[in-house]
Design an enzyme around this catalytic site. Structure first.
Site, mmCIF file in Angstrom:
data_model
loop_
_atom_site.group_PDB
_atom_site.id
_atom_site.type_symbol
_atom_site.label_atom_id
_atom_site.label_comp_id
_atom_site.label_asym_id
_atom_site.label_seq_id
_atom_site.Cartn_x
_atom_site.Cartn_y
_atom_site.Cartn_z
ATOM 1 N N ASP A 13 0.809 -1.222 0.000
ATOM 2 C CA ASP A 13 0.000 0.000 0.000
ATOM 3 C C ASP A 13 0.845 1.275 0.000
ATOM 4 O O ASP A 13 0.450 2.300 0.575
ATOM 5 C CB ASP A 13 -0.976 0.014 1.189
ATOM 6 C CG ASP A 13 -1.890 -1.189 1.190
ATOM 7 O OD1 ASP A 13 -2.193 -1.703 0.102
ATOM 8 O OD2 ASP A 13 -2.294 -1.632 2.281
ATOM 9 N N LYS A 16 1.964 1.903 -5.141
ATOM 10 C CA LYS A 16 2.568 1.284 -6.336
ATOM 11 C C LYS A 16 1.681 1.464 -7.562
ATOM 12 O O LYS A 16 2.164 1.732 -8.652
ATOM 13 C CB LYS A 16 2.778 -0.226 -6.109
ATOM 14 C CG LYS A 16 3.718 -0.560 -4.982
ATOM 15 C CD LYS A 16 3.759 -2.050 -4.730
ATOM 16 C CE LYS A 16 2.458 -2.615 -4.209
ATOM 17 N NZ LYS A 16 2.054 -2.138 -2.880
ATOM 18 N N GLY A 40 -4.561 -4.359 -3.723
ATOM 19 C CA GLY A 40 -5.533 -3.313 -4.036
ATOM 20 C C GLY A 40 -4.746 -2.078 -4.427
ATOM 21 O O GLY A 40 -4.051 -1.509 -3.599
ATOM 22 N N HIS A 41 -4.788 -1.735 -5.687
ATOM 23 C CA HIS A 41 -3.982 -0.616 -6.189
ATOM 24 C C HIS A 41 -4.899 0.526 -6.614
ATOM 25 O O HIS A 41 -5.679 0.382 -7.567
ATOM 26 C CB HIS A 41 -3.112 -1.086 -7.373
ATOM 27 C CG HIS A 41 -2.074 -2.107 -6.959
ATOM 28 N ND1 HIS A 41 -1.179 -2.658 -7.838
ATOM 29 C CD2 HIS A 41 -1.783 -2.635 -5.742
ATOM 30 C CE1 HIS A 41 -0.389 -3.509 -7.171
ATOM 31 N NE2 HIS A 41 -0.739 -3.510 -5.910
ATOM 32 N N GLN A 226 1.986 -6.102 -3.127
ATOM 33 C CA GLN A 226 2.464 -6.218 -1.742
ATOM 34 C C GLN A 226 3.761 -5.406 -1.562
ATOM 35 O O GLN A 226 3.922 -4.403 -2.217
ATOM 36 C CB GLN A 226 2.645 -7.683 -1.339
ATOM 37 C CG GLN A 226 1.338 -8.447 -1.156
ATOM 38 C CD GLN A 226 0.710 -8.917 -2.453
ATOM 39 O OE1 GLN A 226 1.371 -9.554 -3.258
ATOM 40 N NE2 GLN A 226 -0.553 -8.646 -2.663
HETATM 41 P P1 GDP Z 1 -0.681 0.224 -3.546
HETATM 42 O O1 GDP Z 1 -1.282 -1.039 -3.045
HETATM 43 O O2 GDP Z 1 0.780 0.295 -3.299
HETATM 44 O O3 GDP Z 1 -1.021 0.503 -4.987
HETATM 45 O O4 GDP Z 1 -1.311 1.391 -2.685
HETATM 46 P P2 GDP Z 1 -2.866 1.565 -2.275
HETATM 47 O O5 GDP Z 1 -3.603 2.123 -3.422
HETATM 48 O O6 GDP Z 1 -3.390 0.329 -1.648
HETATM 49 O O7 GDP Z 1 -2.730 2.582 -1.082
HETATM 50 C C1 GDP Z 1 -2.159 3.830 -1.238
HETATM 51 C C2 GDP Z 1 -3.144 4.861 -0.699
HETATM 52 O O8 GDP Z 1 -2.505 6.110 -0.590
HETATM 53 C C3 GDP Z 1 -4.320 5.075 -1.624
HETATM 54 O O9 GDP Z 1 -5.441 5.396 -0.860
HETATM 55 C C4 GDP Z 1 -3.868 6.255 -2.476
HETATM 56 O O10 GDP Z 1 -4.919 6.966 -3.034
HETATM 57 C C5 GDP Z 1 -3.127 7.066 -1.447
HETATM 58 N N1 GDP Z 1 -2.042 7.887 -1.983
HETATM 59 C C6 GDP Z 1 -1.088 7.531 -2.871
HETATM 60 N N2 GDP Z 1 -0.200 8.537 -3.028
HETATM 61 C C7 GDP Z 1 -0.607 9.541 -2.228
HETATM 62 C C8 GDP Z 1 -0.081 10.834 -1.938
HETATM 63 O O11 GDP Z 1 0.955 11.264 -2.445
HETATM 64 N N3 GDP Z 1 -0.773 11.577 -1.015
HETATM 65 C C9 GDP Z 1 -1.905 11.117 -0.407
HETATM 66 N N4 GDP Z 1 -2.512 11.920 0.453
HETATM 67 N N5 GDP Z 1 -2.415 9.909 -0.666
HETATM 68 C C10 GDP Z 1 -1.770 9.131 -1.553
HETATM 69 P P1 IMO Z 2 -0.913 -4.240 -2.224
HETATM 70 O O1 IMO Z 2 -0.451 -4.785 -3.550
HETATM 71 C C1 IMO Z 2 -0.977 -4.610 2.090
HETATM 72 C C2 IMO Z 2 -1.116 -8.651 3.746
HETATM 73 C C3 IMO Z 2 -2.347 -9.105 4.461
HETATM 74 C C4 IMO Z 2 -1.729 -10.035 5.489
HETATM 75 C C5 IMO Z 2 -0.612 -10.703 4.690
HETATM 76 C C6 IMO Z 2 -0.987 -12.049 4.105
HETATM 77 O O2 IMO Z 2 -2.209 -3.525 -2.286
HETATM 78 O O3 IMO Z 2 0.177 -3.467 -1.563
HETATM 79 P P2 IMO Z 2 -2.522 -12.779 2.052
HETATM 80 O O4 IMO Z 2 -3.969 -12.545 1.775
HETATM 81 O O5 IMO Z 2 -1.618 -12.230 1.015
HETATM 82 O O6 IMO Z 2 -2.198 -14.206 2.368
HETATM 83 O O7 IMO Z 2 -2.228 -11.966 3.427
HETATM 84 O O8 IMO Z 2 -0.294 -9.811 3.643
HETATM 85 N N1 IMO Z 2 -1.328 -8.153 2.365
HETATM 86 C C7 IMO Z 2 -1.246 -6.869 2.002
HETATM 87 N N2 IMO Z 2 -1.030 -5.767 2.753
HETATM 88 N N3 IMO Z 2 -1.082 -4.507 0.748
HETATM 89 C C8 IMO Z 2 -1.259 -5.603 -0.018
HETATM 90 O O9 IMO Z 2 -1.232 -5.563 -1.357
HETATM 91 C C9 IMO Z 2 -1.392 -6.851 0.617
HETATM 92 N N4 IMO Z 2 -1.591 -8.111 0.173
HETATM 93 C C10 IMO Z 2 -1.544 -8.896 1.254
HETATM 94 O O10 IMO Z 2 -3.019 -8.029 5.059
HETATM 95 O O11 IMO Z 2 -1.118 -9.296 6.499
HETATM 96 MG MG MG Z 3 -2.837 -1.664 -1.836
#
Ligand code: GDP
Ligand code: IMO
Ligand code: MG
Length: 441
Positions: A13, A16, A40-41, A226
């Site tokens: 999170d 990416k 979840g991206h 991840q």
């Molecule tokens: P990923 O799994 O690495 O693709 O990241 P996620 O989308 O799960 O989580 C990143 C969160 O941070 C999301 O809610 C984005 O909208 C938010 N986000 C990403 N970059 C920024 C930023 O520069 N500022 C703020 N405030 N939020 C951001």
């Molecule tokens: P993105 O790509 C954050 C965490 C789960 C749990 C552990 C194992 O959005 O960054 P799993 O279901 O993979 O067997 O769970 O990994 N986890 C993540 N945490 N971002 C993710 O993906 C994750 N995918 C799995 O919360 O701790």
């Molecule tokens: Mg994510």
């Protein structure tokens, strides 16, 4: 020819998806190389917001190939749902390609994931309950089926019948759960054969295709899911996911050799977040953690769980840099720190009276490690409209520079908001990757 890998360098999170979407504007091929719909991206551009789980963050442009590679566990049902959300929003998804060697995630993987987590009780991992672990277990136990197998009804029927026999022993004897009966097995065969037919036109040897594109001079972007600290080898085992999110995962997960890759971009937040259980030395279970969570809406994209929050951990980041071979850094969420009097960075740990700068392997050591912090002055200016480094307040710039110093990485981008347009470029990564290709030609 140039290839860039985008890697999460914390616990997932880090943003990416956002960075992949940003770099994908100039790429020709975007490849997801591991994980599954546990990811979840989030992506935001042009007033629209999307959450992708298995589909690469390049899908918004049909002229590009968006590849789900062999290292991914492919849940056909979930991908159909994801595609329909995109199509309803007017996205032309015809650029999708799926590896014939990707493992298939079946509904029983999800069932077993949930049963396993329940049986673990307080020692639960906090998985996303999407069946990711059980699907990878079957891959390595050689009890899995691959996407190509969905197209061969006889083989699918024979193997699935054998595998369901094994699963029934697990379901009934280990978990006292209902077995998959003959009627359900027949339905399962029909359902997954149907998915094979549905996805037929997208299925191919994606390793061959990526190699061909690279040799034609096309730009390939690998999108990790991840993060390094969730890596099966290098993360906080056993509180990890079941795949290899590190940079090296891009090569095994897509069938492309390491010599084809020029840049490995580590993505991080200006702080740290984690979902699920496990050690987190810089965690702030207090008003600081709560404040950051609310400002940044730190709730999981896949499960909706509140994310745990902590200060930036340079020990984690140096570990991530080494095991992933990071070459540059992208720092997201710098805007979240406006209105903090001071900000902290963990520069080392104190463990049993000793100051250490490496990330310990032992789980107990990780629970015992106390962060050693450096405290920097914060800033009060709203920086969400900043579009060049010169416009950053001095303290924000100092903070960014300190992250670069401590990680030993040059910063390629920093971001001041979730939108595509909120990313500020300091290094043109495609240009750098291109020049590396020329240098080594
Ligand atoms: P990923 O799994 O690495 O693709 O990241 P996620 O989308 O799960 O989580 C990143 C969160 O941070 C999301 O809610 C984005 O909208 C938010 N986000 C990403 N970059 C920024 C930023 O520069 N500022 C703020 N405030 N939020 C951001
Ligand atoms: P993105 O790509 C954050 C965490 C789960 C749990 C552990 C194992 O959005 O960054 P799993 O279901 O993979 O067997 O769970 O990994 N986890 C993540 N945490 N971002 C993710 O993906 C994750 N995918 C799995 O919360 O701790
Ligand atoms: Mg994510």
């Amino acid at each position: 020819m140039p290839a860039i890998v985008v890697v999460g360098s914390q616990w997932g999170d880090e943003g990416k998806g956002k960075i992949t979407d940003f770099l994908a504007q100039e790429a020709d091929v975007i490849v997801r190389y591991q994980g599954g719909n546990n990811a979840g991206h989030s992506i935001a551009f042009g007033g629209k917001k999307f959450a992708l789980h298995s589909i690469p963050s390049g899908i918004f442009d049909p002229t590009k190939l968006s590849i789900i590679a062999n290292g991914v566990v492919f849940n056909p049902k979930a991908v159909i749902e994801e595609l329909s959300i995109l199509q309803e929003a007017g996205v032309d998804t015809s650029g999708l390609r799926i590896s014939n060697r990707a493992q298939v995630l079946f509904s029983y993987h999800k069932t077993i994931d949930a049963l396993q987590e329940e049986a673990r009780g307080v020692a639960k991992i906090g998985t996303t309950k999407n069946g990711i672990g059980p699907a990878y277990v079957d891959k390595f136990m050689r009890s899995g089926l691959r996407v190509a197998d969905l197209l061969d009804k006889d083989y699918l029927t024979k193997r699935l019948t054998e595998i369901v026999g094994e699963k029934n022993l697990i379901l009934t004897r280990l978990y006292d759960a209902e077995p998959i009966n003959d009627i359900a097995l027949s339905a399962l065969i029909e359902e997954y054969y149907g998915y094979g037919q549905y996805f037929k036109r997208y299925i191919m040897d994606t390793s061959y295709q990526i190699d061909k594109e690279l040799r034609r001079g096309k730009k390939v972007l690998f999108e990790g899911a991840q993060g390094v600290m969730l890596d099966i080898d290098h993360g906080t085992y056993p509180y990890v996911t079941s795949s290899s999110p590190i940079g090296g995962g891009a090569t095994t997960g897509s069938g492309v050799g390491p010599s084809m890759i020029q840049e490995v971009l580590g993505v991080c937040k200006a702080y740290t977040s984690r979902v699920g259980e496990g050690p987190f030395p810089t965690e702030q279970i207090n008003e600081i953690g709560d404040k950051i969570r609310e400002i940044a809406h730190e709730y999981g994209v896949t499960t909706g769980r509140p994310r745990r929050i902590g200060w930036f951990d340079a020990v984690v980041m140096r570990h991530a840099t080494r095991v992933s071979g990071l070459t540059k850094l992208s720092v997201n969420c710098l805007d979240v720190f406006s209105d903090f009097e001071t900000v902290k960075i963990c520069v080392a740990y104190k463990l049993h009276g000793e100051v250490i700068k490496y990330y310990p392997a032992s789980l107990q050591d990780l629970y015992d490690a106390e962060p050693v912090y450096e405290e920097l002055p914060g800033w009060s200016e709203d920086i969400t409209q900043v579009d060049c480094i010169e416009d950053l307040p001095e303290n924000a710039l100092n903070y960014l520079n300190r992250l670069s110093e401590l990680t030993g990485l040059e910063i390629a981008t920093f971001a001041v908001g979730p939108d595509r347009d909120s990313t500020v470029v300091l290094k043109d990564l495609w240009k750098i990757a291109d020049s590396e290709v020329i240098k080594h030609a």
